[in-house]
Each structure stands twice: as structure tokens, then as C-alpha cells.
Design a protein around this motif. Structure first.
Motif, short mmCIF file in Angstrom:
data_model
loop_
_atom_site.label_atom_id
_atom_site.label_comp_id
_atom_site.label_asym_id
_atom_site.label_seq_id
_atom_site.Cartn_x
_atom_site.Cartn_y
_atom_site.Cartn_z
N SER A 9 0.84 -1.21 0.00
CA SER A 9 0.00 0.00 0.00
C SER A 9 0.87 1.25 0.00
O SER A 9 1.91 1.26 0.68
N PRO A 86 -3.65 -3.72 -0.67
CA PRO A 86 -5.03 -3.25 -0.75
C PRO A 86 -5.60 -3.67 -2.11
O PRO A 86 -4.83 -3.88 -3.06
N VAL A 87 -6.90 -3.82 -2.19
CA VAL A 87 -7.52 -4.08 -3.49
C VAL A 87 -7.65 -2.73 -4.21
O VAL A 87 -8.22 -1.79 -3.68
N TYR A 88 -7.07 -2.67 -5.39
CA TYR A 88 -7.24 -1.48 -6.25
C TYR A 88 -7.92 -1.95 -7.52
O TYR A 88 -7.34 -2.75 -8.28
N GLU A 90 -10.25 -4.04 -8.18
CA GLU A 90 -10.46 -5.48 -8.28
C GLU A 90 -9.18 -6.31 -8.32
O GLU A 90 -9.22 -7.50 -8.63
N SER A 93 -2.49 -3.72 -5.76
CA SER A 93 -2.07 -2.34 -6.02
C SER A 93 -0.96 -2.34 -7.08
O SER A 93 -0.31 -3.36 -7.32
N THR A 122 -6.86 -6.33 1.71
CA THR A 122 -7.91 -5.54 2.38
C THR A 122 -8.63 -4.74 1.31
O THR A 122 -8.03 -4.32 0.31
N SER A 123 -9.92 -4.53 1.52
CA SER A 123 -10.66 -3.71 0.55
C SER A 123 -11.89 -3.13 1.24
O SER A 123 -12.21 -3.50 2.38
N LEU A 128 -11.91 -8.93 -3.14
CA LEU A 128 -10.98 -9.67 -2.26
C LEU A 128 -10.62 -11.02 -2.86
O LEU A 128 -9.45 -11.42 -2.87
N THR A 131 -8.32 -10.68 -5.91
CA THR A 131 -6.96 -10.26 -5.52
C THR A 131 -6.20 -11.41 -4.87
O THR A 131 -5.04 -11.67 -5.20
N SER A 150 -8.40 -12.36 4.09
CA SER A 150 -9.05 -11.19 3.50
C SER A 150 -9.73 -10.40 4.60
O SER A 150 -10.35 -10.97 5.51
#
Ligand SMILES: Cc1cc2nc3c(=O)[nH]c(=O)nc-3n(C[C@H](O)[C@H](O)[C@H](O)COP(=O)(O)O)c2cc1C
Length: 253
Positions: A9, A86-88, A90, A93, A122-123, A128, A131, A150
Motif C-alpha cells: 500500500s 489493498p484491493v485497487y 479489483e 495495487s 484488504t478492501s 478480495l 486479488t 481477507s
């Protein structure tokens, strides 16, 4: 036991870091575990330039001068690796994706057999599974089956129920990872053995000289281990079928 947590992140004290810290706390309650954090945001790991030298000719011929080798050494010195992203949109990152791209050669020439992997995402609530499914592909690097975590962190105050659910889940997965760190190298399952056979066979085509060199002395598996006779019998049959299905991709003279 040493765990290297690689944080993907751009936020240093964000949700991915906080979830990893909770994993650390629980693991430290279970035994002697040392944690080191590597923030991809801060390390000198430049963008892949796409030359393909690392895969084709050898990672030592990568034209980019940065700290990639130091990061690889840190992984070798650890017993457990946590990849936290982190989920960016879908998926992972950009920082995490570039880290993976820069280690592309490890998909071809796996090496992290003495390290266990935890993948953590994390999202706000979505993406999740996608990813984690992507991060789980890194088991091919040698780690074997990873432990996955997750954590949903919606952008509004978390209810007590959600906090409790996350805490329980984090503790459960941390315990599983701690147990996994006590295990030695596993004997390969059928898919892992097939993966080895496939890479060895394709290396013989000679188009990827670094692979040819890497696999030339490896006859049984990536490392010394026993392979059951059933695996040895079925693998060439399935391989023949796989090569038949890929016949349109064969080089034409
Ligand atoms: C650029 C960007 C894209 C995001 N995309 C998604 C997404 O596709 N689905 C989702 O549920 N959350 C998404 N989020 C929210 C983050 O995944 C979530 O807040 C995450 O916990 C942030 O972790 P961090 O604090 O460690 O950076 C996105 C956030 C950003 C900044």
C-alpha cells in the motif's frame, strides 16, 4: 522464526499494514517470531522495462540498477513471507504488481522452497477473492500452498460485529500461518510435480537459455525429494496431452 511482511500500500499506516500488525501480535503470542516490514512504497524497486532479459537470459542481466537483489536476499533469509495488498480496482495495487513483475523470472525458476507464504488483501468490500486468487499464484515461486487472509474495511465506522468478525478471522489465519512455519519442505503434490516437468520439458526447446541452464541438472524435482511411482507414470501422459493441445503454439520453421 523470521517473517518478512511486504506491504503493497502507498499508505504506510493503512488497513493492510494494520491487519498485518494484528497478525504479528497474534503470532507473537504463540511463540518466538521476529517481524520485519518492507514497504514497497519506500524501497528502490523501479518499474520493469519489459526487456525480458531476466526470464530469457538470466536475472543478472536485468538492466535496472536498484535493490531487487537485496529484496530477494531478504526473502531467502526469512521463514515466512506476508504479501499484503489493498484491493485497487479489483486486483493488487500497482506497487504490488510491479514487485511481482520484477520477479517474473521466479515463475520460471522457482527458489523459495524454505519459505511459507501468507497472502493478505484488504478492501472496502469488493475484489478480495480476485486479488487473493491472483496473489495465490505466487505459490509457483516455491512457497507451496499459501495461507490466505481477507479483511473487509468499508470506508465508514465499523460495527462491533464487523470488528469482531475481522479480529477472529485474523487470529485464526495467524495461528494457521504460525503452524505452517513449523513445517519443513513438503513433498510436491501432483500439480507441483507437473509444473516442474512442464518447465523442464519446455526449457529443452532452448528458447529460454537461462531455463535450459537451470533445469539441465534437475532430474527428479526442483530439490532432492521422493516422487511416487504413480506421479512418475501419469505426468508424461498428461504432458503429452498438454503439448498436443498446445500444438498450434509450436515454433514454425
Ligand atoms: C485507487 C483505489 C482503488 C480501490 N479499488 C477498490 C476496489 O476495487 N474494491 C474495493 O472494495 N475497494 C477498493 N478500494 C478501497 C481499498 O481497497 C481499501 O480502502 C483498502 O483497505 C486500503 O488499504 P490501505 O489502507 O492499506 O491502502 C480502492 C482504493 C483506492 C485508493
Amino acid at each position: 522464526m523470521k517473517v518478512l511482511a511486504i506491504i503493497g500500500s502507498p499508505k504506510k499506516k493503512g488497513n493492510s499494514y494494520n491487519a498485518t500488525r494484528e497478525v504479528e501480535e497474534r503470532m507473537k503470542q504463540l511463540g518466538n517470531v521476529e517481524f520485519e516490514y518492507l514497504f514497497l512504497k519506500d524501497v528502490d524497486l523501479k518499474m520493469c522495462s519489459g526487456c525480458f532479459n531476466c526470464v530469457k537470459k538470466g536475472e543478472e542481466l536485468c538492466p535496472i540498477k536498484d535493490n531487487r537483489t537485496e529484496i530477494e536476499n531478504k526473502i531467502f533469509e526469512s521463514d515466512g513471507i506476508i504479501l499484503a495488498s489493498p484491493v485497487y480496482c479489483e486486483n493488487v495495487s500497482g506497487l504490488m504488481k510491479n514487485f511481482i513483475d520484477r520477479f517474473s523470472f521466479v515463475f520460471h525458476r522457482p527458489r523459495f522452497f524454505d519459505q511459507k507464504l501468507m497472502v493478505l488483501a484488504t478492501s472496502a468490500g469488493g475484489g478480495l477473492k480476485e486479488t487473493l486468487d491472483y496473489l495465490k499464484k505466487l505459490q509457483i515461486w516455491g512457497f507451496g500452498t499459501p495461507v490466505e487472509l481477507s479483511v473487509a474495511t468499508p470506508p465508514w465506522p465499523h460495527s462491533d460485529a464487523l470488528q469482531e468478525k475481522n479480529r477472529k478471522n485474523i487470529n485464526k489465519v495467524a495461528e494457521k500461518f504460525y503452524q505452517k512455519l513449523q513445517e519443513g519442505r513438503p513433498s510436491p503434490n501432483f500439480m507441483q510435480y507437473m509444473h516442474f516437468r512442464f518447465l523442464k520439458e519446455t526449457s529443452k526447446l532452448g528458447y529460454l537459455p537461462a531455463d535450459l541452464e537451470f533445469y539441465k541438472d534437475k532430474d527428479v524435482y526442483f530439490y532432492d525429494t521422493k516422487i511416487s511411482p504413480l506421479k512418475k507414470i501419469f505426468a508424461p501422459v498428461i504432458m503429452k496431452f498438454a503439448f498436443f493441445m498446445m500444438r498450434d503454439m509450436e515454433p514454425k520453421n
